[in-house]
Design a protein around this motif. Structure first.
Motif, PDB file in Angstrom:
ATOM      1  N   ASP A 240      37.180  40.542  36.658  1.00 53.14           N
ATOM      2  CA  ASP A 240      38.635  41.140  38.122  1.00 53.14           C
ATOM      3  C   ASP A 240      38.830  40.440  38.271  1.00 53.14           C
ATOM      4  O   ASP A 240      38.836  40.168  39.265  1.00 53.14           O
ATOM      5  N   LYS A 241      40.533  40.475  38.150  1.00 50.34           N
ATOM      6  CA  LYS A 241      41.647  39.970  37.833  1.00 50.34           C
ATOM      7  C   LYS A 241      41.871  39.984  39.523  1.00 50.34           C
ATOM      8  O   LYS A 241      42.458  38.664  40.347  1.00 50.34           O
ATOM      9  N   LYS A 242      41.553  41.065  40.314  1.00 50.91           N
ATOM     10  CA  LYS A 242      41.584  40.679  41.561  1.00 50.91           C
ATOM     11  C   LYS A 242      41.521  40.449  42.639  1.00 50.91           C
ATOM     12  O   LYS A 242      41.390  39.266  43.417  1.00 50.91           O
TER      13      LYS A 242
ATOM     14  N   ARG B 112      39.198  37.350  41.193  1.00 52.89           N
ATOM     15  CA  ARG B 112      39.810  36.589  40.332  1.00 52.89           C
ATOM     16  C   ARG B 112      41.338  35.961  40.959  1.00 52.89           C
ATOM     17  O   ARG B 112      41.141  34.653  41.312  1.00 52.89           O
ATOM     18  N   ASP B 113      41.989  36.669  41.293  1.00 54.14           N
ATOM     19  CA  ASP B 113      43.150  35.802  42.442  1.00 54.14           C
ATOM     20  C   ASP B 113      42.719  35.876  43.943  1.00 54.14           C
ATOM     21  O   ASP B 113      43.641  34.319  44.338  1.00 54.14           O
TER      22      ASP B 113
END
Length: 335
Positions: free
Chosen positions: A314-316, A318-319
């Motif tokens: 999940d990029k969101k 992770r950010d």
């Protein structure tokens, strides 16, 4: 020493080494990382919604808590005997084991069925996206799972009891009597009928039922994901978000199936023994002791990797984790 004695000594040493490295080294390291990661993930979900539906978010937070409790209790029960045998035998085993063992089973049961609950919620989200959930559905589901876990494992609180033993030692001023305490199986634990019923219930309710449910749900969700992938260009941002979360769930389910397979195998061996009216210890050789240590390690691995899966997939999320860690490091440098 003859060949037979050398063989027994070799296998005893092998079991000791395997249990030491798996339960005494790997479990504390992996479990410690897992508890820290689960805590960070819980904190992030507490202050950020990440675009997740409320029910899914509440289930994931419950999973993180139950996983962390399972890890902590398992470290106390399985790692401390390998690392600090004297402390464990004098302090923990006599008083705490009869309580911690059922609590560990309760935490594991909650973790298993919250995972099933997450899979069901994702099935509704992917396959029945227009279904409306009650506002307090998360509270009802989580409370029901915890209550069911206590009811299912309540008899385990009566499987062991603390028994006082005494011995007499001769000293300069005469003989003195000393007392020490050990946990021992109760009559309930050694009752053949209870052993059969509890083994069958454990195998079905804690292994076969959730494992089969997860396989069926994962297969259905996977088919829906493949179908939607063909028309990604027509999906809005919310649907793409649900698709990402569903794909993350697929990885979680696969890891769950792998890590719980050894424990399921152990229960099947125990079930075979009690059905044959035999003592399960007859089947519990050095090989099964190593399998049990592997099972403990894999369950801890499962309870410690969910946050890694989310960071990877999940990029969101992770950010947000990356930014949060940078803020914490910046504050530490200021101190």
């Amino acid at each position: 020493m003859n060949t037979s004695e050398e063989s027994v000594d070799f296998y005893n040493r092998l079991v000791y080494e395997c249990k030491f490295w798996l339960e005494g080294v790997i479990i504390p390291i992996v479990g410690g990382i897992g508890v820290i990661g689960n805590s960070v993930m819980f904190y992030i979900l507490l202050i950020h919604d990440l675009g997740l539906k409320p029910l899914f978010r509440e289930l994931i937070m419950s999973l993180l808590v139950s996983d962390s409790l399972c890890v902590i209790l398992s470290i106390v029960l399985f790692s401390l005997p390998r690392l600090f045998p004297t402390v464990y035998s004098l302090i923990i085993a006599p008083r705490l084991v009869p309580i911690l063992l059922p609590l560990d089973e309760i935490a594991l049961t909650v973790s298993i069925y919250v995972t099933v609950g997450v899979a069901i919620e994702r099935w509704f989200s992917v396959c029945k996206p227009h279904t409306q959930m009650m506002e307090n559905a998360g509270l009802i589901i989580i409370s029901s799972i915890i209550t069911g876990a206590f009811i299912l494992n309540i008899s385990r609180f009566f499987e062991y009891e603390v028994v006082s033993h005494k011995y007499t030692r001769e000293e300069l001023d005469g003989n003195k009597t000393f007392h020490y305490y050990l946990p021992q199986p109760t009559h309930l634990r050694t009752d053949p009928t209870y052993s059969k019923v509890s083994t069958i219930v454990s195998l079905f309710v804690l292994h076969l039922l959730p494992l089969c449910s997860l396989v069926i749900l994962y297969k259905t969700i996977y088919k829906a994901i493949r179908a939607r992938t063909l028309r990604l260009s027509t999906m809005n941002s919310r649907q793409m978000r649900d698709l990402t979360v569903a794909a993350t769930l697929a990885i979680i389910v696969l890891v769950f199936l792998l890590c719980h397979s050894f424990k399921c195998f152990i229960n099947m061996v125990e079930l075979y023994a009690v059905i044959q009216d035999k003592d399960p210890d007859e089947y519990w050789g050095s090989g099964m002791s190593i399998v049990a240590a592997v099972s403990h390690s894999l369950i801890i691995l499962n309870s410690s990797t969910n946050f890694i899966i989310y960071c990877y997939k999940d990029k969101k999320f992770r950010d947000i984790v990356s930014n949060g860690c940078k803020e914490i490091l910046a504050e530490w440098r200021c101190w």
